[in-house]
Design a protein around this motif. Structure first.
Motif, PDB file in Angstrom:
ATOM      1  N   SER A  67       0.834  -1.213   0.000  1.00  0.00           N
ATOM      2  CA  SER A  67       0.000   0.000   0.000  1.00  0.00           C
ATOM      3  C   SER A  67       0.867   1.262   0.000  1.00  0.00           C
ATOM      4  O   SER A  67       0.440   2.307  -0.497  1.00  0.00           O
ATOM      5  CB  SER A  67      -0.932  -0.004   1.214  1.00  0.00           C
ATOM      6  N   THR A  69       4.246   1.253  -1.286  1.00  0.00           N
ATOM      7  CA  THR A  69       5.171   1.267  -2.433  1.00  0.00           C
ATOM      8  C   THR A  69       4.479   1.185  -3.796  1.00  0.00           C
ATOM      9  O   THR A  69       5.083   1.567  -4.800  1.00  0.00           O
ATOM     10  CB  THR A  69       6.167   0.103  -2.323  1.00  0.00           C
ATOM     11  N   THR A  70       3.253   0.691  -3.844  1.00  0.00           N
ATOM     12  CA  THR A  70       2.602   0.520  -5.156  1.00  0.00           C
ATOM     13  C   THR A  70       1.247   1.220  -5.225  1.00  0.00           C
ATOM     14  O   THR A  70       0.389   0.837  -6.023  1.00  0.00           O
ATOM     15  CB  THR A  70       2.423  -0.983  -5.475  1.00  0.00           C
ATOM     16  N   PHE A  71       1.054   2.251  -4.393  1.00  0.00           N
ATOM     17  CA  PHE A  71      -0.214   2.984  -4.408  1.00  0.00           C
ATOM     18  C   PHE A  71      -0.461   3.663  -5.748  1.00  0.00           C
ATOM     19  O   PHE A  71      -1.599   3.979  -6.105  1.00  0.00           O
ATOM     20  CB  PHE A  71      -0.218   4.044  -3.295  1.00  0.00           C
ATOM     21  N   TRP A  72       0.612   3.880  -6.507  1.00  0.00           N
ATOM     22  CA  TRP A  72       0.547   4.650  -7.752  1.00  0.00           C
ATOM     23  C   TRP A  72       0.173   3.804  -8.962  1.00  0.00           C
ATOM     24  O   TRP A  72       0.018   4.322 -10.068  1.00  0.00           O
ATOM     25  CB  TRP A  72       1.911   5.303  -8.015  1.00  0.00           C
ATOM     26  N   THR A  73       0.023   2.492  -8.785  1.00  0.00           N
ATOM     27  CA  THR A  73      -0.245   1.622  -9.928  1.00  0.00           C
ATOM     28  C   THR A  73      -1.328   0.604  -9.594  1.00  0.00           C
ATOM     29  O   THR A  73      -1.481   0.195  -8.438  1.00  0.00           O
ATOM     30  CB  THR A  73       1.027   0.884 -10.375  1.00  0.00           C
ATOM     31  N   SER A  74      -2.053   0.186 -10.609  1.00  0.00           N
ATOM     32  CA  SER A  74      -3.039  -0.887 -10.456  1.00  0.00           C
ATOM     33  C   SER A  74      -2.539  -2.172 -11.100  1.00  0.00           C
ATOM     34  O   SER A  74      -3.230  -3.188 -11.077  1.00  0.00           O
ATOM     35  CB  SER A  74      -4.372  -0.473 -11.097  1.00  0.00           C
ATOM     36  N   LYS A  79       3.087  -5.044  -8.889  1.00  0.00           N
ATOM     37  CA  LYS A  79       2.916  -5.364  -7.470  1.00  0.00           C
ATOM     38  C   LYS A  79       3.613  -6.668  -7.094  1.00  0.00           C
ATOM     39  O   LYS A  79       4.203  -6.780  -6.012  1.00  0.00           O
ATOM     40  CB  LYS A  79       1.428  -5.440  -7.129  1.00  0.00           C
TER      41      LYS A  79
END
Length: 456
Positions: A67, A69-74, A79
């Motif tokens: 949550s 480190t990868t909040f910027w990508t879906s 991930k």
């Protein structure tokens, strides 16, 4: 740069490049379960995991990390790679902690040659990049050992408090990490008792360790009870016992007896540095190393005895956390052993022969492991990415998944289909291929994008 320095440098570079091949988005079924679970809320993770056979701490930590480190990508591809990096970072921290533990014993630990030796050793890179809890369990055991050693040096109760915390967190990460942590506490308690130290703090720590696990221990009891006798772990016989004892010592995956013999040879090659250590290394180091070896053996024996007396429950990889620590100290000893070889000609010859045999075996292991990694995961990454792109292009919200694929392929496709907000539909799929205890409620809770009516 000296010849020895160049060798050290290139081994270090090779170990870093080696890790790159393990950073892929292709998943095996347990990793698919991990990624399916961490998409849920923290409360749901705990509730769903209570139906599984593992404790929840790793999943909670991984969700928190992703949550941030990868909040910027879906993209699930990204991930998954970040999840692998998380395990790798944790393993680096374990290396640093163990290096500091060695230095507290006046032994050089944590240098580049030891790094290369550790990360090229069998099974280390496999679990150091896996989207599972084994790397985190190894770090918590390393921290536990570090604090116990600090307590041994200083007798300050604060170290015992930290040791209990790390032991408890290890217990909430993997049940056999709890076994290893418990044995370490017992071994140190026996040491302090024999040396007539004040064992009051350690008695309290063992009590706290047990007490802190009570809340989840009730869940753990029902998890064990839910594991049927036909659980997927194979029944106990001489072959499975031997495999559980030596499997961590090889990555070859040739599916032949060569794997077994390579593992046994590596175990035998560990004997020489152990003998050398007892002759040449400081007594305090050898005592700690003896505890590590004893813990490794006691963890395996505990698992095998439970499997023999009740039901099959132990696999070699469950001993990885303490195996990691064992291999670290073996590498430390070998490093000191090779350094001393420049002082005596006889030692130089013996250590040269030993080093040559070890290099040949490790190089063979790395070669086969790399080949397996590329064929089974890296090359299949492209097929997986094509499949997901194809799913995106389909106008329907429900994707039909071929039930005749391997469980690994089915599980990862379910997860990737969910990541693009589509449902998966599988005809005549048996849940026991993914969950050994055939837990339908857990399956539909974790993989909640699968249409329920089409699964038996």
């Amino acid at each position: 740069m000296s010849k020895k320095g160049k060798i050290t440098f290139w081994l270090f570079v090779i170990s870093i490049l080696y890790a790159v091949f393990f950073m892929h988005p292709t998943l095996w079924r347990d990793e698919s379960f991990t990624m399916a679970l961490v998409k849920h809320s923290y409360t749901d993770i705990i509730n769903l995991d209570s139906m599984d056979v593992h404790p929840p701490f790793y999943y909670i930590v991984l969700k928190c990390y992703l949550s941030i480190t990868t909040f910027w990508t879906s993209s699930l591809f990204i991930k998954v790679i970040f999840a692998r990096i998380f395990s790798y970072i944790i393993t680096l921290l374990s290396f640093i902690v163990l290096g500091k533990t060695a230095k507290s014993l006046n032994v050089t630990g944590g240098n580049a040659i030891q790094w290369a030796g550790l990360f090229l050793a069998p099974s280390i890179m496999h679990y150091a990049t896996q989207v599972r809890m084994y790397a985190l369990a190894a770090l918590l055991l390393a921290l536990l050992l570090n604090q116990l050693q600090h307590y041994d040096n200083s007798h300050k109760p604060g170290h015992i408090i930290l040791a209990v915390i790390f032991a408890s967190l290890a217990s909430y990460t993997h049940y056999f990490a709890a076994v290893s942590a418990g044995w370490l506490l017992v071994l140190y308690f026996v040491k302090f008792a024999f040396q007539k130290y004040d064992t009051h703090s350690l008695k309290i720590s063992i009590g706290l360790f047990i007490g802190m696990f009570v809340p989840w221990g009730i869940v753990a009891y029902f998890q064990v009870q839910s594991v049927a006798k036909n659980y997927w772990i194979p029944p106990m016989n001489w072959e499975t016992v031997l495999t559980d004892l030596v499997d961590l010592f090889t990555d070859l995956n040739t599916q032949t007896m060569f794997d077994l013999w390579a593992a046994i040879v590596l175990m035998l090659l560990c004997i020489y540095p152990i003998i050398w250590s007892y002759r040449q290394m400081p007594k305090k180091f050898n005592l700690l190393f003896s505890f590590v070896m004893a813990d490794f053996m006691l963890t395996a024996i505990t698992g095998l005895l439970v499997s023999l007396l009740f039901r099959p429950i132990y696999l070699a990889r469950y001993g990885y956390p303490i195996y990691f620590i064992f291999i670290f100290f073996i590498v430390v000893i070998i490093g000191h052993m090779l350094d001393s070889s420049w002082q005596r000609s006889i030692s130089h010859i013996l250590n040269f022969i030993y080093g040559l045999l070890l290099v040949i075996l490790i190089a063979t292991n790395v070669g086969f492991a790399l080949q397996s990694q590329i064929i089974n995961y890296d090359l299949r990454t492209f097929n997986l990415m094509e499949s997901v792109d194809g799913y995106k292009a389909i106008p329907r919200d429900t994707i039909n998944v071929n039930p005749n694929q391997s469980p690994n392929a089915i599980a990862q496709k379910i997860v990737y289909i969910d990541s693009i907000n589509k449902k998966a539909k599988i005809k005549d799929f048996e849940i026991k291929h993914l969950f050994g205890n055939d837990n339908r409620k857990l399956f539909h809770g974790a993989f909640d994008n699968v249409e329920m009516d089409n699964i038996k």
